[in-house]
Design a protein around this motif. Structure first.
Motif, PDB file in Angstrom:
ATOM      1  N   LYS A 183       1.442   0.277  -4.109  1.00 26.92           N
ATOM      2  CA  LYS A 183       1.143  -0.886  -4.852  1.00 26.92           C
ATOM      3  C   LYS A 183       2.290  -2.061  -4.014  1.00 26.92           C
ATOM      4  CE  LYS A 183       1.740  -2.529  -9.570  1.00 26.92           C
ATOM      5  NZ  LYS A 183       1.780  -2.219 -10.912  1.00 26.92           N
ATOM      6  N   LEU A 184       3.341  -1.461  -3.724  1.00 24.60           N
ATOM      7  CA  LEU A 184       4.257  -2.346  -3.028  1.00 24.60           C
ATOM      8  C   LEU A 184       3.667  -2.881  -1.698  1.00 24.60           C
ATOM      9  CD1 LEU A 184       7.222  -3.734  -2.630  1.00 24.60           C
ATOM     10  CD2 LEU A 184       8.089  -1.379  -1.466  1.00 24.60           C
ATOM     11  N   GLU A 185       3.130  -2.179  -0.973  1.00 27.42           N
ATOM     12  CA  GLU A 185       2.389  -2.648   0.192  1.00 27.42           C
ATOM     13  C   GLU A 185       1.420  -3.633   0.135  1.00 27.42           C
ATOM     14  OE1 GLU A 185      -0.166  -0.791   3.922  1.00 27.42           O
ATOM     15  OE2 GLU A 185       0.504   0.661   2.356  1.00 27.42           O
ATOM     16  N   GLN A 186       0.381  -3.097  -1.138  1.00 25.23           N
ATOM     17  CA  GLN A 186      -0.559  -4.308  -1.397  1.00 25.23           C
ATOM     18  C   GLN A 186      -0.381  -5.620  -1.934  1.00 25.23           C
ATOM     19  OE1 GLN A 186      -2.610  -1.497  -4.212  1.00 25.23           O
ATOM     20  NE2 GLN A 186      -3.303  -0.132  -2.432  1.00 25.23           N
ATOM     21  N   GLN A 187       0.866  -5.572  -2.876  1.00 25.52           N
ATOM     22  CA  GLN A 187       1.334  -6.730  -3.546  1.00 25.52           C
ATOM     23  C   GLN A 187       2.465  -7.586  -2.988  1.00 25.52           C
ATOM     24  OE1 GLN A 187       0.998  -6.455  -7.619  1.00 25.52           O
ATOM     25  NE2 GLN A 187      -0.630  -4.640  -7.699  1.00 25.52           N
ATOM     26  N   ARG A 188       3.159  -6.980  -2.175  1.00 24.04           N
ATOM     27  CA  ARG A 188       4.406  -7.512  -1.561  1.00 24.04           C
ATOM     28  C   ARG A 188       4.181  -9.007  -1.181  1.00 24.04           C
ATOM     29  NH1 ARG A 188       5.486  -4.235   2.446  1.00 24.04           N
ATOM     30  NH2 ARG A 188       4.137  -5.683   3.822  1.00 24.04           N
ATOM     31  N   ASP A 189       3.599  -9.248  -0.242  1.00 27.33           N
ATOM     32  CA  ASP A 189       3.224 -10.789   0.393  1.00 27.33           C
ATOM     33  C   ASP A 189       2.905 -11.694  -0.746  1.00 27.33           C
ATOM     34  OD1 ASP A 189       3.909  -9.362   2.810  1.00 27.33           O
ATOM     35  OD2 ASP A 189       1.965  -9.531   3.551  1.00 27.33           O
TER      36      ASP A 189
END
Length: 208
Positions: free
Chosen positions: A188-194
């Motif tokens: 989830k961090l990878e998908q939503q970080r930016d």
């Protein structure tokens, strides 16, 4: 911290944050009194205590929390150069933010004299008035200040002097007991970080 809280908003686990100096937090991890850390670098030593997102035998940079770059800024007419290893043609003093551990190594770089300032605004002011030859600060902060000192013709010098990656690791015991949750959190961090950074960062003024 705000990003982590948003990502954990629908977590099945209750979330309690403890704000402590970095050294104390790592002591808490060793003692088993905390389950994870928000924003810490990967080192082999820390990886013996905490589970990091991994890929190809090292930390998975796709699932990092943040990449922090410290960048050199100088006046356009300055002859300063940076080749990624040395700083030839720098004369005078280099301004750096106070208390930034990553920049301590610059004090010995080419025997350059350094002076500390508490925030980016003061550093840029010193540079604009010619009190220092160049300054080093977070690229995210310095790039915002350039526009406020147009008359001084301050420019950014790439590549960054220092780049550090920060992660959200969990203790090995918590990871083993909650592997599916932790892996889902990192995805989830990878998908939503930016997108979260794009939403959150405009409300912050970076210092240093």
């Amino acid at each position: 911290i705000e990003m982590a809280l948003r990502l954990l908003a629908d977590s099945p686990h209750s979330v309690s944050l403890t704000r402590l100096p970095a050294r104390r937090l790592h002591e808490e991890i060793r003692a088993g009194r905390q389950d994870g850390l928000i924003g810490t670098r990967y080192t082999p030593e820390r990886a013996t205590l905490m589970a990091y997102p991994l890929a190809a035998g090292g930390p998975d940079t796709r699932r990092l929390l943040a990449r922090v770059s410290y960048v050199l800024y100088h006046r356009r007419e300055s002859p300063i150069q940076w080749n990624g290893t040395t700083l030839p043609n720098i004369h005078g003093t280099l301004g750096i933010p106070s208390g930034v551990t990553a920049l301590r190594r610059l004090r010995g770089l080419d025997r350059i004299a350094t002076v500390e300032a508490p925030n980016s605004q003061q550093l840029f002011s010193m540079l604009a008035r010619g009190r220092v030859s160049a300054v080093v600060m977070l690229g995210a902060s310095g790039d915002r200040y350039i526009g406020e000192y147009e008359g001084a013709e301050i420019v950014r010098l790439d590549p960054p002097l220092i780049v550090e990656d920060f992660y959200i690791p969990f203790t090995r015991s918590f990871y083993e007991a909650n592997r599916d949750f932790v892996e889902a959190f990192w995805r989830k961090l990878e998908q939503q970080r930016d997108s979260l950074y794009a939403e959150i960062l405009p409300s912050y003024r970076f210092n240093p």
